[in-house]
Each structure stands twice: as structure tokens, then as C-alpha cells.
Design a protein around this motif. Structure first.
Motif, mmCIF file in Angstrom:
data_model
loop_
_atom_site.group_PDB
_atom_site.id
_atom_site.type_symbol
_atom_site.label_atom_id
_atom_site.label_comp_id
_atom_site.label_asym_id
_atom_site.label_seq_id
_atom_site.Cartn_x
_atom_site.Cartn_y
_atom_site.Cartn_z
ATOM 1 N N ILE A 38 -26.599 25.746 34.093
ATOM 2 C CA ILE A 38 -25.343 25.460 34.789
ATOM 3 C C ILE A 38 -24.651 26.756 35.201
ATOM 4 C CG2 ILE A 38 -23.802 25.414 32.778
ATOM 5 C CD1 ILE A 38 -23.681 22.722 35.431
ATOM 6 N N PHE A 39 -24.928 27.858 34.471
ATOM 7 C CA PHE A 39 -24.306 29.145 34.776
ATOM 8 C C PHE A 39 -25.126 29.961 35.779
ATOM 9 C CE2 PHE A 39 -23.208 28.197 30.261
ATOM 10 C CZ PHE A 39 -21.891 27.839 30.499
ATOM 11 N N GLY A 40 -26.302 29.506 36.122
ATOM 12 C CA GLY A 40 -27.173 30.214 37.050
ATOM 13 C C GLY A 40 -28.616 29.911 36.716
ATOM 14 N N GLU A 41 -29.448 29.772 37.748
ATOM 15 C CA GLU A 41 -30.834 29.360 37.524
ATOM 16 C C GLU A 41 -31.592 30.340 36.640
ATOM 17 O OE1 GLU A 41 -33.211 26.436 37.517
ATOM 18 O OE2 GLU A 41 -31.431 26.366 38.791
ATOM 19 N N TRP A 48 -18.299 36.237 31.141
ATOM 20 C CA TRP A 48 -17.603 35.191 31.896
ATOM 21 C C TRP A 48 -16.528 34.563 31.018
ATOM 22 C CZ3 TRP A 48 -21.315 31.675 35.205
ATOM 23 C CH2 TRP A 48 -22.044 32.476 36.083
ATOM 24 N N LEU A 49 -15.352 34.433 31.585
ATOM 25 C CA LEU A 49 -14.254 33.714 30.941
ATOM 26 C C LEU A 49 -14.033 32.444 31.760
ATOM 27 C CD1 LEU A 49 -11.867 33.591 28.899
ATOM 28 C CD2 LEU A 49 -10.518 34.891 30.573
ATOM 29 N N ILE A 50 -14.191 31.271 31.121
ATOM 30 C CA ILE A 50 -14.161 30.009 31.860
ATOM 31 C C ILE A 50 -13.073 29.094 31.305
ATOM 32 C CG2 ILE A 50 -15.472 27.947 32.506
ATOM 33 C CD1 ILE A 50 -18.003 29.561 32.285
ATOM 34 N N GLY A 51 -12.306 28.500 32.212
ATOM 35 C CA GLY A 51 -11.289 27.520 31.851
ATOM 36 C C GLY A 51 -11.065 26.547 32.996
ATOM 37 N N ASN A 52 -10.205 25.576 32.768
ATOM 38 C CA ASN A 52 -9.914 24.593 33.823
ATOM 39 C C ASN A 52 -8.957 25.152 34.867
ATOM 40 O OD1 ASN A 52 -11.549 22.653 32.774
ATOM 41 N ND2 ASN A 52 -9.965 21.097 32.561
ATOM 42 N N GLU A 53 -7.984 25.962 34.407
ATOM 43 C CA GLU A 53 -6.956 26.481 35.304
ATOM 44 C C GLU A 53 -6.694 27.943 34.980
ATOM 45 O OE1 GLU A 53 -3.635 23.454 36.278
ATOM 46 O OE2 GLU A 53 -4.163 23.057 34.180
ATOM 47 N N VAL A 54 -6.108 28.669 35.943
ATOM 48 C CA VAL A 54 -5.727 30.070 35.721
ATOM 49 C C VAL A 54 -4.264 30.242 36.093
ATOM 50 C CG1 VAL A 54 -8.067 30.882 36.181
ATOM 51 C CG2 VAL A 54 -6.407 30.814 38.042
ATOM 52 N N TRP A 88 -13.957 25.706 35.862
ATOM 53 C CA TRP A 88 -15.019 24.706 35.757
ATOM 54 C C TRP A 88 -15.339 24.102 37.113
ATOM 55 C CZ3 TRP A 88 -18.748 24.396 32.754
ATOM 56 C CH2 TRP A 88 -18.643 24.682 31.387
ATOM 57 N N ALA A 89 -14.347 23.951 37.966
ATOM 58 C CA ALA A 89 -14.599 23.400 39.297
ATOM 59 C C ALA A 89 -15.575 24.279 40.068
ATOM 60 C CB ALA A 89 -13.291 23.251 40.067
ATOM 61 N N GLU A 90 -15.432 25.604 39.922
ATOM 62 C CA GLU A 90 -16.330 26.537 40.608
ATOM 63 C C GLU A 90 -17.738 26.497 40.009
ATOM 64 O OE1 GLU A 90 -12.670 29.665 41.554
ATOM 65 O OE2 GLU A 90 -14.142 30.095 39.989
ATOM 66 N N ILE A 91 -17.824 26.441 38.678
ATOM 67 C CA ILE A 91 -19.132 26.395 38.013
ATOM 68 C C ILE A 91 -19.899 25.153 38.456
ATOM 69 C CG2 ILE A 91 -20.300 26.155 35.786
ATOM 70 C CD1 ILE A 91 -19.120 28.886 36.076
ATOM 71 N N ILE A 92 -19.249 23.995 38.396
ATOM 72 C CA ILE A 92 -19.908 22.739 38.756
ATOM 73 C C ILE A 92 -20.227 22.708 40.241
ATOM 74 C CG2 ILE A 92 -19.562 20.238 38.921
ATOM 75 C CD1 ILE A 92 -17.986 20.415 36.303
ATOM 76 N N GLY A 93 -19.309 23.217 41.066
ATOM 77 C CA GLY A 93 -19.561 23.254 42.508
ATOM 78 C C GLY A 93 -20.775 24.085 42.863
ATOM 79 N N ASP A 94 -20.913 25.253 42.233
ATOM 80 C CA ASP A 94 -22.080 26.108 42.483
ATOM 81 C C ASP A 94 -23.371 25.427 42.032
ATOM 82 O OD1 ASP A 94 -20.476 28.023 43.552
ATOM 83 O OD2 ASP A 94 -20.562 29.398 41.850
ATOM 84 N N ALA A 95 -23.314 24.769 40.870
ATOM 85 C CA ALA A 95 -24.507 24.088 40.362
ATOM 86 C C ALA A 95 -24.917 22.946 41.288
ATOM 87 C CB ALA A 95 -24.249 23.562 38.948
#
Length: 657
Positions: free
Chosen positions: A459-462, A566-572, A603-610
Motif C-alpha cells: 500500500i506504501f509502494g510496490e 513517512w508520517l501518516i494521518g487523516n488530517e494535517v 490516508w486519502a493520498e496513500i489510498i489514492g496512489d494505491a
């Protein structure tokens, strides 16, 4: 110009806007009801080739301004409603409720009717335009315009074509087949009626292999007579339908035929005077109403006919395959078990017979039948979904499959499709667990979600999909965890408990090491904050301190190592958002040095990229995954991490629907 208002609610009118195939058929039916001799369906393309307008042109009677105002201001009735109504030319009419025009909005959000007719019989020609939009289905603009045609007829132009309609016309086989099957009886019974679709005449006779009329034996108490017409097609993938018709063939409704017939390509038409427009739903096996009894009689007759037809076709096909030397069973059965096995395989083979016989190559036929036999004998339960797709393969795809199998195995192809489907379902499930309001209430404060991600690092990159835990990396990550604050743990660590024994629900740190080339290593360290937590400047400062400590540790203080944190959250927060937009750094990167960089992502960016990485293969496989598919996959694969409570809302929704 006159603007008329339709006295009906918006939601009701929107329900009349059907699919593009229904929209095309309804416009053709309207032309037939107006005694058109020819109906032409065409498209107009823009400068770069996209479909800009869908046009349906007929040479029927047309309509005057007065008739247009009357017709477009009402819904639920029509001049066609009176029993026994026919067109001026004596044709049985199709529509009766004035709804068909709304189907035109499935082809474009803006629709214009331009209709030319005689003001009085044999009199001067007049032309009227009617314009409407899907954003305001309750009103139409009607205006008289100069006449430029020298004969009567109507032109319907749908513009602002939506994606579904554009796709239907770019790949028109399904639309063409729909016109063939829906108008089969009418085109046969009315030789003065013709449909031209994208420059080709719709000619059912050229692809019909059999037409069987059957007079139905109706139960006592059912008035009138009924006739069933079964049409068998020289086509693949025909949408099997049972059409309910008035005598003369005017279709009032359609339904699944409710009959299993392996390998048969057919549609059926039952004509009975008691069928009505707005027909009540007839359930499977329902015989309480007279309509239900007629349908039951039609299905029984259809089932008997197809059973006999299937037996005859099966014997002829197997005999021919054996003569060609492509049938995988070379000898007749010698025991009862062999006979039962071969009889069962015949059913399987007949489901794919049309596709197999499209090939002119005997080796391709033998390959196809051999694959079916191998699957049938080794894993018969897995055969049905494979067969359902295989039976629809055109001959070109069979040849492509043969070439692919020269380089890989069928098992590997299936594994690839399964992996793509599993990932698509995981993304759908992750979306629901993180963002869906109903599941979010139960999942946002659960450490189990973090555990799952340790198994789904793709999910973080192939490039991270084949990595695992590294013992040295784990020790170093654990050593400096305190720099990230309290309540932080590794993904592989034991649960952290408060003094009262309850779950401390920590943030999660996940580390992975990848050897990119000889003695060169990339490291990914991901800190997943609590989903309810908004990322702040303090969080960024903490991961900077963590990154500095780890990269300077004696075990990894080497020039052959590069790190991403990587620092990941729902909002910044607003200030973190500004840091993510520093020039000339790539978006999201808040610090970059020769040895490491720090990235803040949502998370929106992570899922969108995946999703984007899967998009091409998923589209090629035509694999669709929904929220429910994703949650079901999560439950099946990660039951040990996810408590049943996480799915209670989803189960409640499913039960309610």
C-alpha cells in the motif's frame, strides 16, 4: 416560445431516465408508433474524436405544436392508452404512459426534438422544436421554427453525452444486440420498417438460427389465447429475456426467462391480451394472478423446447468434434462411472461450444476442450465461474490465450487475477474502515488496523510488497521510539496496556528494508498516528528527531543506506500543510538530505496512489470492488485482528437492504 411544466415530482421523473440501451430502444419505439419506415441512429464526433451528439432520425408522422404541448406536459397517460389503439398506419403501438421521452436523457443531459408534420391532413408542413435538460426534467421549451424538411419526421439530438452512453456507442456490440433482440418480431412482421444503427441495418434474419412458435395451453379460468415465440440466435453472450407482449408483438415488459439452458442463445416472446403496461411484478413461481399463470405456462413450454433442442445439439456437436479429432475423450465409456463422467463433461463442453467452434484451427479447438477437461477433472467446483467467462471468449482471445500459455501457466494467470482482486478489495475495505462514518466509529481507535498494514506493505509502494521484518532494523527502531512521544509501539510488538489493564491504543511504527542492488539498501519507516489525531508541527519535529537518531546509529551509519520516514494521518494542521508545499521539494516532503527524507502524507493520498497503481490492470480485468466486498475480504483474511464489532454496522446495513 412556450415553456410547459410537467405536474410530477422530480424523483419520479428521474426514475424514468433509464440506461442508454433502453433510451435508444424507446426512441426507436416512438418512431415505430408514428409509422416511420426508416429509423437511423448515428453519432456526431468532435474535433478530437469524442462523441458529442447522439442523433435518432425517423420519417414518421411527426407532431404539431399543439400535440407537442399536450404530450410533453403530461406523464402517466398518452394518446396510445385506449384499448386496441393503433397508429394511423394500423400498427400496434408500444408506449402508453408518456414516459419514453425521458429515456432520451440517458443519452445526453440536453435533448432537442425537431419534428415536422402536416398541420392538417395533406396540408402545409410545420416544424416544432422541444428542448429539455436533465437538470430540469419538469419543464420543456416548445417553439415553432421554419420548416427545412420536405417530408414529415422527427430528429432527436442528445448532446452533453455522459460517459456511460459514450462507452455504449464506442463499443456498440451490446447496443446492436439489444436492438436485434427487442425488435426481432416487429422487423419480421412489418417489412416496411427498417432500423439503421451506425450505418448498418439491423437485420435479425441474418443471425437467427431458429424461430419456434408455440400455442400455450392456459390454465382453466385464464381468458384468451397466448402464443410463445422462441428465437435462437447465431450470436454469443445474448442477454436472455422473456418479453411480455400484446398480440401483434408490442412489448409491455420484460423479465428473466427463469430457464437454465447450457450453451443456448435465445430470447422468448409471449403474446397475450391480458398483459398491461405498468405490469405488476411477477415473481418466480407466482401463479396466483392470471398474468403469473400465463408466464408460468410460457416458462414451462420454453423449458421443454430448450431441453429437446439441447439434447439434439449436444449429440450433433460431440459427433462432429470426434470426427475432427479434437474431443478429449477418444473412446466411449466402458463403466458406469466413466459414462457419468463423460455425460457431465458434455454439459460443460456445450456451454463453451459456440466459442470453441468459432476457431478454424483444430489445434485451438483441442486446446480449449483440453483445458476444460483438465479443470473439470482436477477442480470441478472452480469450473463454473471460469466456464462462464470462457464461453464468452471470441476466437481472437482463444488464440491470445494459447500464446500466453506458451510462456506461463494457467495457474499463474489465475494467481495474478486473484492478487489484483485481493488488493482492490483491501483498498475498498481500508477506505471503509478509515473514512466510512459507520465503521469509523468502531475502528478509528483500534490498534488491529495497524497490525493489518504490517502485512500489506504494498500500500506504501510496490517496491515494499516483498519485504519483511529485519531484526537489526527492528532493534534500532525500538531503541529510539521514545523520541516519538508516549504510547508508541512497533507493528510487531506486544500490546501496550495502561495501569488499569486497558489497551493503550498507541501510534504505530513500521519498518522495512529493501536491497536495491548489491550491498545497497533502502529503508522505509512509517509512523501511523491515531486516525483521530490531526498532524501538527510537534509531530513533524518528533519524527525529525527520530530520523536523525536512527540514521546516525552505528548499525546504519553507512553510505550504502538511504532512508524514507513517512508520517501518516487523516488530517494535517495548516502549518503542516504549508511545510508539505515547500519549493523546490516534491509535494509532501518536509525535509530532504543526502541520506534521508521525511514525508508527511494523508490516508486519502496513500489510498489514492494505491488505487491508481492498480487502475490499469483492474480495468483490464474488469474487476469491480465495493465497500461491502472490501469489508467481507477484511473479515475473511484478518479475523484475528478485527473484532466482529467492527462489522456490526455493515451487517445491519446488509440485513436492512
Amino acid at each position: 416560445m412556450v415553456r410547459i411544466q410537467v405536474s410530477a415530482g422530480k424523483s419520479l421523473l428521474e426514475s424514468y431516465v433509464k440506461t442508454p440501451p433502453v433510451g435508444v430502444c424507446e426512441l426507436v419505439w416512438n418512431a415505430f408508433d408514428e409509422d416511420a419506415k426508416v429509423v437511423e441512429v448515428t453519432v456526431e464526433r468532435g474535433p478530437i474524436g469524442g462523441i458529442e451528439t447522439i442523433r435518432v432520425v425517423d420519417n414518421g408522422n411527426g407532431m404539431t405544436k399543439e400535440r407537442a404541448e399536450l404530450a410533453f406536459s403530461h406523464v402517466g397517460d398518452s394518446w396510445k392508452m385506449a384499448p386496441g389503439t393503433t397508429s394511423e398506419g394500423g400498427r400496434p403501438v408500444h408506449g402508453k404512459l408518456g414516459r419514453g421521452r425521458y429515456s432520451a436523457f440517458s443519452l445526453g443531459s440536453s435533448v432537442q426534438w425537431t419534428s415536422t408534420s402536416h398541420a392538417i391532413e395533406g396540408g402545409e408542413l410545420t416544424t416544432v422544436t422541444v428542448r429539455g435538460t436533465s437538470s430540469d426534467l419538469g419543464s420543456f421549451d416548445i417553439d415553432e421554427v421554419p420548416t427545412i424538411r420536405d417530408s414529415t419526421g422527427t430528429i432527436v439530438e442528445a448532446s452533453n453525452v455522459p460517459g456511460e452512453a459514450a462507452t455504449a456507442f464506442e463499443e456498440p456490440a451490446a447496443l446492436q444486440q439489444r436492438l436485434l433482440t427487442e425488435f426481432a418480431l416487429h422487423l419480421e412482421r412489418h417489412p416496411d420498417f427498417r432500423i439503421d444503427f451506425l450505418g448498418m441495418q439491423i437485420d435479425p434474419a441474418s443471425v437467427i438460427t431458429g424461430r419456434t412458435p408455440i400455442e400455450l395451453a392456459l390454465p382453466e379460468g385464464v381468458a384468451g389465447s397466448a402464443r410463445l415465440t422462441i428465437i435462437e440466435w447465431d450470436l454469443t453472450g445474448v442477454e436472455r429475456r422473456l418479453y411480455l407482449c400484446k398480440p401483434g408483438g408490442a412489448i409491455v415488459d420484460e423479465m428473466p426467462p427463469g430457464v437454465q439452458a447450457v450453451g443456448a442463445e435465445f430470447t422468448a416472446y409471449v403474446e397475450w391480451d391480458g398483459f398491461e403496461h405498468d405490469q405488476q411484478l411477477i415473481l418466480e413461481g407466482e401463479t396466483q394472478t392470471t398474468s403469473g399463470q400465463v408466464v408460468h405456462a410460457a416458462r414451462s413450454a420454453l423449458r421443454a423446447h430448450l431441453a429437446e433442442s439441447t439434447r439434439r445439439r449436444e449429440a450433433e456437436t460431440v459427433r462432429r468434434w470426434r470426427a475432427e479429432g479434437v474431443y478429449p475423450y477418444k473412446t466411449d465409456p466402458k463403466t458406469g462411472v466413466e459414462r457419468a463422467t463423460q455425460d457431465a463433461f458434455k454439459v460443460v463442453a456445450m456451454a463453451a461450444s459456440r466459442t470453441v467452434d468459432e476457431s478454424k484451427s483444430l489445434s485451438s479447438k483441442a486446446l480449449a476442450l483440453g483445458l476444460l477437461k483438465e479443470t473439470f477433472e482436477s477442480d470441478p467446483e472452480a469450473l463454473l465461474p471460469i466456464l462462464r467467462q470462457f464461453s464468452q471468449l471470441p476466437v481472437a482471445r482463444i488464440e491470445e490465450l494459447k500464446q500466453i500459455l506458451d510462456r506461463t501457466t494457467l495457474a499463474q494467470l489465475i494467481a495474478l487475477g486473484k492478487e489484483v482482486g485481493t488488493r482492490a478489495d483491501f483498498i475498498s475495505g481500508l477506505n471503509a474502515l478509515i473514512f466510512d462514518r459507520k465503521t469509523k466509529k468502531r475502528m478509528l481507535e483500534r490498534r488491529q488496523l495497524h497490525r493489518i498494514l504490517a502485512h500489506e506493505t504494498w500500500i506504501f509502494g510496490e517496491e515494499w510488497s516483498i519485504t519483511g521484518d529485519d531484526e537489526r532494523l527492528t532493534e534500532v527502531l525500538k531503541k529510539y521510539l521514545t523520541k516519538l512521544g508516549a504510547d508508541v509501539e512497533l507493528a510487531s510488538g506486544a500490546p501496550v496496556l495502561r495501569e488499569d489493564g486497558s489497551d493503550a491504543i498507541p501510534d504505530l511504527v513500521l519498518g522495512r528494508q529493501l536491497e536495491t542492488r548489491a550491498n545497497q539498501f533502502e529503508h522505509l519507516v512509517v509512523e501511523l498516528k491515531r486516525p483521530s489525531h490531526r498532524l501538527t508541527d510537534e509531530d513533524v519535529m518528533q519524527i525529525r528527531s527520530y530520523a536523525s537518531a536512527i540514521t546516525n546509529d552505528e548499525r546504519f551509519d553507512q553510505p550504502n543506506s538511504h532512508w524514507e520516514f513517512w508520517l501518516i494521518g487523516n488530517e494535517v494542521s495548516d502549518t503542516v500543510a504549508e511545510q508539505r508545499e515547500q519549493s523546490p521539494l516534491p509535494f509532501g516532503v518536509v525535509q530532504q538530505s543526502k541520506r534521508y527524507k521525511i514525508v508527511v502524507r494523508t490516508w486519502a493520498e496513500i489510498i489514492g496512489d494505491a488505487e491508481h497503481r492498480l487502475k490499469f490492470v483492474q480495468k483490464s480485468l474488469q474487476y469491480e470492488s465495493s465497500r461491502d466486498d472490501g469489508l467481507a475480504s477484511m473479515r475473511e483474511r484478518y479475523a484475528e485482528y478485527l473484532p466482529e464489532a467492527a462489522f456490526e454496522d455493515a451487517d445491519t446495513d446488509a440485513a436492512a437492504s
